[in-house]
Structures are given as structure tokens and as C-alpha cells.
Design a protein around this motif. Structure first.
Motif, PDB file in Angstrom:
ATOM      1  N   LEU A 512       0.858  -1.180   0.000  1.00  9.86           N
ATOM      2  CA  LEU A 512       0.000   0.000   0.000  1.00  9.86           C
ATOM      3  C   LEU A 512       0.896   1.234   0.000  1.00  9.86           C
ATOM      4  O   LEU A 512       1.762   1.382   0.878  1.00  9.86           O
ATOM      5  CB  LEU A 512      -0.914   0.010   1.223  1.00  9.86           C
ATOM      6  CG  LEU A 512      -1.855  -1.192   1.382  1.00  9.86           C
ATOM      7  CD1 LEU A 512      -2.690  -1.047   2.648  1.00  9.86           C
ATOM      8  CD2 LEU A 512      -2.755  -1.348   0.167  1.00  9.86           C
ATOM      9  N   LEU A 513       0.706   2.104  -0.997  1.00 12.68           N
ATOM     10  CA  LEU A 513       1.523   3.313  -1.126  1.00 12.68           C
ATOM     11  C   LEU A 513       0.817   4.512  -0.509  1.00 12.68           C
ATOM     12  O   LEU A 513      -0.403   4.518  -0.325  1.00 12.68           O
ATOM     13  CB  LEU A 513       1.824   3.581  -2.602  1.00 12.68           C
ATOM     14  CG  LEU A 513       2.554   2.465  -3.367  1.00 12.68           C
ATOM     15  CD1 LEU A 513       2.798   2.903  -4.806  1.00 12.68           C
ATOM     16  CD2 LEU A 513       3.868   2.102  -2.686  1.00 12.68           C
ATOM     17  N   GLU A 514       1.585   5.538  -0.225  1.00 13.80           N
ATOM     18  CA  GLU A 514       1.020   6.741   0.393  1.00 13.80           C
ATOM     19  C   GLU A 514       0.098   7.512  -0.535  1.00 13.80           C
ATOM     20  O   GLU A 514      -0.671   8.352  -0.082  1.00 13.80           O
ATOM     21  CB  GLU A 514       2.147   7.643   0.899  1.00 13.80           C
ATOM     22  CG  GLU A 514       2.883   7.052   2.089  1.00 13.80           C
ATOM     23  CD  GLU A 514       3.923   7.991   2.661  1.00 13.80           C
ATOM     24  OE1 GLU A 514       4.141   9.079   2.056  1.00 13.80           O
ATOM     25  OE2 GLU A 514       4.526   7.647   3.690  1.00 13.80           O
ATOM     26  N   ASN A 515       0.152   7.236  -1.832  1.00 15.62           N
ATOM     27  CA  ASN A 515      -0.792   7.878  -2.756  1.00 15.62           C
ATOM     28  C   ASN A 515      -2.048   7.035  -2.952  1.00 15.62           C
ATOM     29  O   ASN A 515      -2.848   7.302  -3.847  1.00 15.62           O
ATOM     30  CB  ASN A 515      -0.142   8.173  -4.110  1.00 15.62           C
ATOM     31  CG  ASN A 515       0.211   6.902  -4.869  1.00 15.62           C
ATOM     32  OD1 ASN A 515      -0.003   5.784  -4.394  1.00 15.62           O
ATOM     33  ND2 ASN A 515       0.764   7.065  -6.060  1.00 15.62           N
ATOM     34  N   THR A 520      -0.090  -5.674  -5.825  1.00 14.37           N
ATOM     35  CA  THR A 520      -0.081  -7.058  -5.342  1.00 14.37           C
ATOM     36  C   THR A 520       0.672  -7.950  -6.322  1.00 14.37           C
ATOM     37  O   THR A 520       0.674  -7.720  -7.534  1.00 14.37           O
ATOM     38  CB  THR A 520      -1.518  -7.606  -5.166  1.00 14.37           C
ATOM     39  OG1 THR A 520      -2.195  -7.556  -6.420  1.00 14.37           O
ATOM     40  CG2 THR A 520      -2.280  -6.831  -4.115  1.00 14.37           C
ATOM     41  N   TRP A 521       1.332  -8.959  -5.756  1.00 13.60           N
ATOM     42  CA  TRP A 521       1.941 -10.035  -6.540  1.00 13.60           C
ATOM     43  C   TRP A 521       1.491 -11.354  -5.922  1.00 13.60           C
ATOM     44  O   TRP A 521       1.524 -11.521  -4.694  1.00 13.60           O
ATOM     45  CB  TRP A 521       3.465  -9.938  -6.493  1.00 13.60           C
ATOM     46  CG  TRP A 521       4.033  -8.772  -7.247  1.00 13.60           C
ATOM     47  CD1 TRP A 521       4.472  -8.775  -8.532  1.00 13.60           C
ATOM     48  CD2 TRP A 521       4.244  -7.446  -6.758  1.00 13.60           C
ATOM     49  NE1 TRP A 521       4.943  -7.538  -8.890  1.00 13.60           N
ATOM     50  CE2 TRP A 521       4.814  -6.694  -7.808  1.00 13.60           C
ATOM     51  CE3 TRP A 521       4.009  -6.809  -5.534  1.00 13.60           C
ATOM     52  CZ2 TRP A 521       5.151  -5.349  -7.676  1.00 13.60           C
ATOM     53  CZ3 TRP A 521       4.337  -5.477  -5.398  1.00 13.60           C
ATOM     54  CH2 TRP A 521       4.891  -4.753  -6.463  1.00 13.60           C
ATOM     55  N   ALA A 590     -11.944   1.448  -1.712  1.00 10.83           N
ATOM     56  CA  ALA A 590     -12.365   0.820  -2.962  1.00 10.83           C
ATOM     57  C   ALA A 590     -11.287   1.056  -4.017  1.00 10.83           C
ATOM     58  O   ALA A 590     -10.846   2.189  -4.216  1.00 10.83           O
ATOM     59  CB  ALA A 590     -13.701   1.391  -3.443  1.00 10.83           C
ATOM     60  N   PHE A 591     -10.883  -0.033  -4.680  1.00  9.76           N
ATOM     61  CA  PHE A 591      -9.819   0.033  -5.681  1.00  9.76           C
ATOM     62  C   PHE A 591     -10.341  -0.417  -7.037  1.00  9.76           C
ATOM     63  O   PHE A 591     -11.136  -1.362  -7.140  1.00  9.76           O
ATOM     64  CB  PHE A 591      -8.648  -0.880  -5.288  1.00  9.76           C
ATOM     65  CG  PHE A 591      -7.975  -0.503  -4.002  1.00  9.76           C
ATOM     66  CD1 PHE A 591      -6.914   0.392  -3.998  1.00  9.76           C
ATOM     67  CD2 PHE A 591      -8.402  -1.026  -2.794  1.00  9.76           C
ATOM     68  CE1 PHE A 591      -6.286   0.747  -2.820  1.00  9.76           C
ATOM     69  CE2 PHE A 591      -7.774  -0.687  -1.607  1.00  9.76           C
ATOM     70  CZ  PHE A 591      -6.721   0.205  -1.614  1.00  9.76           C
ATOM     71  N   LEU A 592      -9.900   0.271  -8.070  1.00 18.20           N
ATOM     72  CA  LEU A 592     -10.062  -0.172  -9.448  1.00 18.20           C
ATOM     73  C   LEU A 592      -8.673  -0.485  -9.965  1.00 18.20           C
ATOM     74  O   LEU A 592      -7.867   0.420 -10.174  1.00 18.20           O
ATOM     75  CB  LEU A 592     -10.731   0.904 -10.306  1.00 18.20           C
ATOM     76  CG  LEU A 592     -12.259   0.953 -10.280  1.00 18.20           C
ATOM     77  CD1 LEU A 592     -12.769   2.181 -10.995  1.00 18.20           C
ATOM     78  CD2 LEU A 592     -12.836  -0.310 -10.896  1.00 18.20           C
ATOM     79  N   GLY A 593      -8.387  -1.772 -10.128  1.00 20.28           N
ATOM     80  CA  GLY A 593      -7.017  -2.147 -10.427  1.00 20.28           C
ATOM     81  C   GLY A 593      -6.134  -1.765  -9.247  1.00 20.28           C
ATOM     82  O   GLY A 593      -6.416  -2.127  -8.108  1.00 20.28           O
ATOM     83  N   GLU A 594      -5.082  -1.007  -9.499  1.00 23.21           N
ATOM     84  CA  GLU A 594      -4.189  -0.568  -8.428  1.00 23.21           C
ATOM     85  C   GLU A 594      -4.656   0.710  -7.756  1.00 23.21           C
ATOM     86  O   GLU A 594      -4.154   1.077  -6.695  1.00 23.21           O
ATOM     87  CB  GLU A 594      -2.782  -0.330  -8.994  1.00 23.21           C
ATOM     88  CG  GLU A 594      -2.105  -1.555  -9.571  1.00 23.21           C
ATOM     89  CD  GLU A 594      -0.742  -1.226 -10.138  1.00 23.21           C
ATOM     90  OE1 GLU A 594      -0.409  -0.018 -10.206  1.00 23.21           O
ATOM     91  OE2 GLU A 594      -0.002  -2.157 -10.513  1.00 23.21           O
ATOM     92  N   THR A 595      -5.634   1.394  -8.349  1.00 28.47           N
ATOM     93  CA  THR A 595      -5.942   2.770  -7.962  1.00 28.47           C
ATOM     94  C   THR A 595      -7.049   2.851  -6.925  1.00 28.47           C
ATOM     95  O   THR A 595      -8.134   2.283  -7.106  1.00 28.47           O
ATOM     96  CB  THR A 595      -6.347   3.593  -9.200  1.00 28.47           C
ATOM     97  OG1 THR A 595      -5.305   3.512 -10.172  1.00 28.47           O
ATOM     98  CG2 THR A 595      -6.587   5.040  -8.826  1.00 28.47           C
ATOM     99  N   LEU A 596      -6.795   3.572  -5.849  1.00 31.01           N
ATOM    100  CA  LEU A 596      -7.821   3.912  -4.875  1.00 31.01           C
ATOM    101  C   LEU A 596      -8.741   4.957  -5.501  1.00 31.01           C
ATOM    102  O   LEU A 596      -8.289   5.999  -5.959  1.00 31.01           O
ATOM    103  CB  LEU A 596      -7.178   4.476  -3.609  1.00 31.01           C
ATOM    104  CG  LEU A 596      -8.120   5.002  -2.528  1.00 31.01           C
ATOM    105  CD1 LEU A 596      -8.865   3.864  -1.856  1.00 31.01           C
ATOM    106  CD2 LEU A 596      -7.340   5.814  -1.489  1.00 31.01           C
TER     107      LEU A 596
END
Length: 669
Positions: A512-515, A520-521, A590-596
Motif C-alpha cells: 500500500l503506497l502513500e498515494n 499485489t503479486w 475501494a480500488f479499481l485495479g491498483e488505484t484507490l
């Protein structure tokens, strides 16, 4: 302001006399948006050197004030802060606006009128003590276009300011210093040239107020004394209102009313003034007799007196109209609505014609068409003036009823297990030792906020990240590894070593990044077996298939993951389609792909996401929900008393549904 008025309480000021009984038993400090406000706060604002106090009344000297009294952040709602998660009641906005107007405000600045969503930065989100993305603010117009609980009160006062602002603006605010005593009823008068408005409040946020009985206001002006109402009334707990006195209505004069003005429709075709009865105080009007030929009312009693017409015993509603015929032949109409009907009021304009609409749906005018929007497939519109195309009437209104076919949007919720998308893999080895390796890279300017590895093996093993051994924590039948900050780099190699040949292994790496991004892998055929020579691992299958072990979240994990599956494509016609999520816990992302793309702090209300804004990125990207729980069901968090907090130490989604928006049209042509 009571049945007894001692002489010492008659206060002269600048040609006006405001008579007040500050006897014991009167009012307490009202409160605004989670901050205490009252009508005595005029002296707490910038420009106190311009305030004069004479005879127990404080006011701004309008002759010396060169700029208007304005606000920039009257709170209509509030965000949920991490430690304070209030749910704003409907009346909060109306009370705040009423108080500011009573104190003399002429430029009303709101914060916020429309909720929104924070942008995601390359480095960080705008996370502080609120949600990282959602900034719904419980505003009148909420984050994804729904109407907030405070909209009803806000728009009523907005209509009032639009239509009566030119009268109100030059009026000086007079505030009795008795308001400083919170045992007194809080009130104020704004007046100029013997016209004005009386403001009153018996509202205190989160506190009970006693009902004040036998209340009657006497306003002594230069040339007369106004007494209102005609008989003393009870001002109940939670009441707040504004009443007009000596209001010019065309050629005639309304001496006073115990109803609150909302708006007026004064054009070539109509001459309608709209008020509403509120706070269990009976509606009454008193009209000056000058220039009045006749007053009639089908739903009330009209009494002709020496100096005017007294109208009482009204039954507010869609047909409660007082008709005042002036000596010049024109007829003025006064509509008195109930408080519930006033909540449903909308005022629109098209072709230089004003329209009054009553509807529980949201309403706006577009291309000379009245447009209503709602998440219900049924609605009713009452429209004034009468439209010829209407087949039914309700009082003075044309009635339009609509019912559309329910637009189904089926949705499924799949709960993830730990390592849900990982595969069991097997090392290939002939030397009696197993090595499994994975290189992972990510290019981001954002720092790592949290790094976790979940893994399990068929035999003992050791983990190394970039050559550094990792400490594992047993969690049921798998292990958790929390990586220290700074250990995860942009280029990483995870290596698993076992003294057992042909090790079976499963793992998920979550960063989880600060942005707000979530990387995930999962173990799959891209992982390498490197004990003897480098080759791909053997993929055995997902957990639970065949005899492969599977895993489950425990309550103490305080974590749950879900995937939202849309069972049919979303329409791309611009129609609003909103996802309503009811969950328990602390917070959810809630995430779409990698994006919050959305998040929410639990406050007992549903979490709403406008899916139509993300139609393009929803193609091929699952919606993944990550829910965190508290470690106790009694955290040091403020929740409303009505919120059930018995399960907030469990991360769980209770219900999920898609609600489409329906639109209904009345063409004016």
C-alpha cells in the motif's frame, strides 16, 4: 416577549424601541455546526469597534459601516473526522443560516454547498483526519449528486434570500444583550424604516431545551407598537424561525405574520407569496386595511377590524390561499404550506415565468422542461401556475404522477480469502533443497505506507527480501510478514528457501503506497524455481482445489477483502448509477485495479459510490473493497447514539446494491 412587560425593559435605540421581558426561565445558547452560536455573537466578529451598545441592545452602526457583514464558511454539513463521526441532522443548516441572518449577515458564504472527491496525488493523497478521497461533507448536494438531509432547509432559506434579500440587506440587526444570558430565549430583530424581520431560536444541538410558554413579542417602533402573535404561544424545544413585520406586498402592507416567508412569484401572470407554518405555532396574518378592498380565505377565518384584516384558524396545505383584493383591482394571493410541504418546495424559471414545484424528488429546469430526478421509480410533481396538459389538480397545483419500470442492476459480492488469487506452486529440485524466487519491480514516486506478505508452505522454509531474512508471524495455518518501512525498494527479490525438496508454497505480496495505490503479486507461473537451475515453478492450483490447503480470515485479523461483480454492463448514457455499501468496521477503501478511487469512514450511514463516473475504467478492472475493523467495539471514537457499534470490531460488508437514477419530465410547451 411575554405577557408581562415592566417599564425598565423598554429599550430606546435610534428611533426604534424593542420591548423585552428578560425574566427568568428564558432560553439557552443555541448551537450551530458542532460549534456554539447564538444571536449574541455579533460582538464576537471582526469589526467590533463599529458595534454600538445602547440601552441593552447591540447593533452595527450602518451609517459608518462601509462594507457588508459577510460569512465565508457557514457550515451546512461536516466531514467525518477519524475520531469524530457525526451525522448532520436536517435542521442544522436551517438553524445556522437563520442565526447568521439574524445577526446581520448580507453575504452568505457556505462551506460546503456541494460535496466532492479529493484528487489522488503522485506522492500522497490528501489524507489528514478525514477520508483520503471522499469529501461528501454531508452537504446539500452530496458527492455523487444525491440530495443531502440539509438540502430542504438550505434551499428554503436560499429562496428567501433571493426574493427578499433586497429588503433584508439594508436592515440593521438589533440584538439584546440579554441573549448573553443563556436562560433567555435567543432572538434578534432586523429593521429599517419600520419594516423588518423577527428572528428567534430555541434550538441547541445535542441538548434538550424546555418549551417556553406564554411567549409574545412586542416590537416598539417609532410610530407604533406591534404585538405578535395576537395571543401568547409556546415555543417548543428545537424551534427556530423568522417572521416578517410591516412587509410591503405590492401596494398593501402585511403588518405581521407568524409564518415564515419562502419566496414570491411576482410576474405578469401571477402574484403569489409563499409562506409556511412551523414549530406548532398557529399561522396568522394581519393586513393593513389601507388600499385593501376585500380579503377572503377558503381554509381559514377572516375578521375585518377597524384598521385591518386578521386571518387565523388556517389549515395549511396546497389549497390554503388567502386572496387580498386591492383597491386598484389586482389580487394578491398568499399560500400557506405545512412544514413538510415546505421541505418539498422548488422554485424555477423559464420564459420569464416563475414556477413553484412541490416534489420529494430533486428538481431543476433544463431547456424549458421541468426535470425531476430520484432513485425511486415513482414520483409526483405539483406545479404552479396551472399547466393545461395536466389532467389532475391538487389544490392550486397541477398534478403529475410518474411510474417507470424498475431498472434492475444485479450485483454480486465475492468475499476473498487470504491469498485469494495466489496459486499453490511447487519448486523443482533434485538436490534435496528447494528455492523459489520472484523479482518484483514498481515505478512510483510514492513511498510505501504498508507492506505485507502472506504465505504458507508444505514444509519449513525461510524468507529473504533482497538478501535480508524476514520474520514471520504464525496466523492460523499461514504466516504474516510485516515489512519494516524502507525495506521495500523499487527493485526487489523475494526468495524462499527450504531444506525439503519439491516445496509446495503459496504467497501474496501486498504493498500500500502513500498515494493510495495497492500493488499485489501472487504466486503463479512467473515465479522461478532456482535450486538446481532456473526454471518456472510447477503450478498446482488455487487453494481449496483438490487436496490443497485453504485459508480464512480470523476476527483478530480485523481485515476483509471483497470483489464487486457487476452482472451486467453499466449503461454509458450518462445516467447516474450508484453503488450503496453497508458495512461495519473502522474504514473501507475501494480500488479499481491498483488505484484507490473511493473510501469511507464508518459512521452508520451507507457508503455511496457513483459508478457512472468510472464507466471507462470499470472495463476489465474488478472493484476490490478492503475493509478494516477496530480492535474493540468501544474505540475512543464519537459515534451518534443511533449507530449500532456492537460489530465494529469485525470487518464485514452487510449489504450492497446498485441504485439507478430515474428522470421524469414535464415539458412546458
Amino acid at each position: 416577549m411575554a405577557s408581562d412587560y415592566p417599564k425598565k425593559d423598554v429599550i430606546p435605540y435610534a428611533g426604534y424601541y424593542i420591548e423585552t421581558p428578560w425574566s427568568k426561565g428564558y432560553d439557552e445558547l443555541p448551537v450551530g455546526n458542532f460549534e456554539f452560536f447564538s444571536y449574541n455573537r455579533l460582538s464576537d466578529n471582526i469589526g467590533t469597534d463599529l458595534i454600538t451598545i445602547e440601552g441593552g441592545v447591540q447593533s452595527l452602526n450602518s451609517k459608518e459601516v462601509e462594507s457588508p457583514y459577510f460569512t465565508c464558511e457557514v457550515g451546512l454539513g461536516t466531514p467525518s473526522f477519524y475520531h469524530r463521526r457525526p451525522v448532520v441532522p436536517e435542521e442544522m443548516a436551517g438553524e445556522n443560516i437563520n442565526l447568521r441572518l439574524g445577526c446581520g449577515v448580507n453575504l452568505m458564504g457556505y462551506y460546503m454547498y456541494s460535496g466532492g472527491s479529493h484528487k489522488i496525488g503522485k506522492l500522497t493523497t490528501l489524507e489528514s483526519s478525514t477520508s483520503r478521497v471522499s469529501y461528501d461533507f454531508q452537504a446539500p448536494l452530496k458527492e455523487f449528486g444525491t440530495l443531502g438531509a440539509v438540502m430542504n432547509e438550505t434551499k428554503k432559506y436560499n429562496y428567501f434570500m433571493n426574493d427578499f434579500g433586497s429588503d433584508l440587506a439594508p436592515m440593521v440587526a438589533y440584538l439584546p444583550t440579554s441573549n448573553n444570558n443563556t436562560d433567555n430565549l435567543q432572538w434578534a430583530v432586523r429593521s429599517k424604516d419600520e419594516q423588518g424581520f423577527l428572528f428567534c431560536s430555541n434550538y441547541l444541538y445535542k441538548k434538550r431545551r424546555k418549551a417556553y410558554k406564554d411567549v409574545q413579542f412586542h416590537i416598539k417602533l417609532k410610530n407604533e407598537v406591534l404585538q405578535l402573535p395576537r395571543k401568547p404561544v409556546t415555543i417548543q424545544d428545537g424551534a427556530y424561525f423568522l417572521w416578517p413585520f410591516n412587509m410591503a406586498m405590492g401596494e398593501i402592507q402585511l403588518k405581521y405574520a407568524t409564518t415564515q416567508p419562502i419566496c414570491k412569484l411576482n410576474d405578469k401572470k401571477t402574484n403569489l407569496w409563499v409562506f409556511f407554518e412551523d414549530d406548532a405555532i398557529p399561522a396568522e396574518y394581519y393586513f393593513n386595511k389601507a388600499l385593501v378592498k376585500k380579503v377572503t380565505c377558503a381554509n381559514g377565518m377572516v375578521k375585518e377590524e377597524k384598521h385591518g384584516y386578521f386571518v387565523s384558524q388556517l389549515k395549511p396545505g396546497n389549497n390554503c390561499v388567502i386572496e387580498v383584493e386591492q383597491t386598484n383591482g389586482t389580487v394578491l394571493k398568499v399560500l400557506t404550506l405545512t412544514e413538510a410541504q415546505s421541505d418539498a418546495i422548488w422554485k424555477l424559471k423559464a420564459k420569464n415565468q416563475d414556477y413553484l414545484i412541490l416534489s420529494e424528488s430533486g428538481v431543476f429546469m433544463e431547456n424549458e422542461t421541468i426535470t425531476a430526478f430520484s432513485e425511486s421509480n415513482e414520483t409526483q410533481l405539483l406545479v404552479f401556475p396551472n399547466l393545461q396538459k395536466a389532467t389532475n389538480k391538487d389544490g392550486i397545483f397541477s398534478e403529475f404522477k410518474f411510474k417507470k419500470t424498475v431498472n434492475e442492476h444485479p450485483v454480486a459480492l465475492v468475499k476473498y480469502r487470504p491469498m485469494e488469487h495466489a496459486h499453490w506452486v511447487q519448486a523443482k529440485s533434485t538436490s534435496g533443497k528447494s528455492v523459489i524466487r520472484k523479482s518484483m519491480e514498481h515505478a512510483s514516486m510514492s513511498k510505501v505506507k504498508l507492506a505485507t506478505i502472506r504465505c504458507a508452505g508444505s514444509a519449513g522454509f525461510n524468507l529473504f527480501l533482497n538478501g535480508v531474512p524476514l520474520e514471520r508471524v504464525q496466523n492460523g495455518n499461514y504466516f504474516n510478514v510485516l515489512l519494516p518501512k524502507g525495506q521495500w525498494q523499487s527493485h526487489n527479490t523475494l526468495q524462499i528457501e527450504s531444506e525439503t525438496s519439491n516445496l509446495q508454497f503459496i504467497a501474496e505480496v501486498e504493498i500500500l503506497l502513500e498515494n493510495g495505490s495497492r500493488l499485489t503479486w501472487q504466486t503463479d507461473n512467473t515465479w522461478e524455481s532456482a535450486a538446481d537451475n532456473i526454471q518456472s515453478v510447477a503450478v498446482l492450483g488455487k487453494q481449496g482445489t483438490g487436496n490443497l490447503p485453504q485459508f480464512a480470515w480470523k476476527k483478530e485479523d480485523r481485515m476483509a477483502y471483497y470483489e464487486v461483480k457487476l452482472l451486467q454492463p453499466l449503461k454509458e448514457d450518462g445516467t447516474a448509477q450508484r453503488l450503496y455499501i453497508s458495512f461495519v468496521g473502522d474504514r473501507a477503501d475501494a480500488f479499481l485495479g491498483e488505484t484507490l478511487f473511493s473510501d469511507y469512514l464508518f459512521d452508520g450511514a451507507p457508503w455511496v459510490i457513483g459508478l457512472d463516473r468510472f464507466v471507462d475504467v470499470l472495463q476489465g478492472n474488478p472493484i476490490v473493497l478492503r475493509v478494516e475493523a477496530f480492535n474493540t467495539n468501544k474505540p475512543e471514537i464519537y459515534f451518534e447514539k443511533i449507530v449500532d457499534t456492537s460489530e465494529i470490531d469485525t470487518a464485514q460488508i452487510k449489504n450492497i446494491v446498485i441504485k439507478p437514477e430515474y428522470r421524469f419530465y414535464v415539458n412546458l410547451d
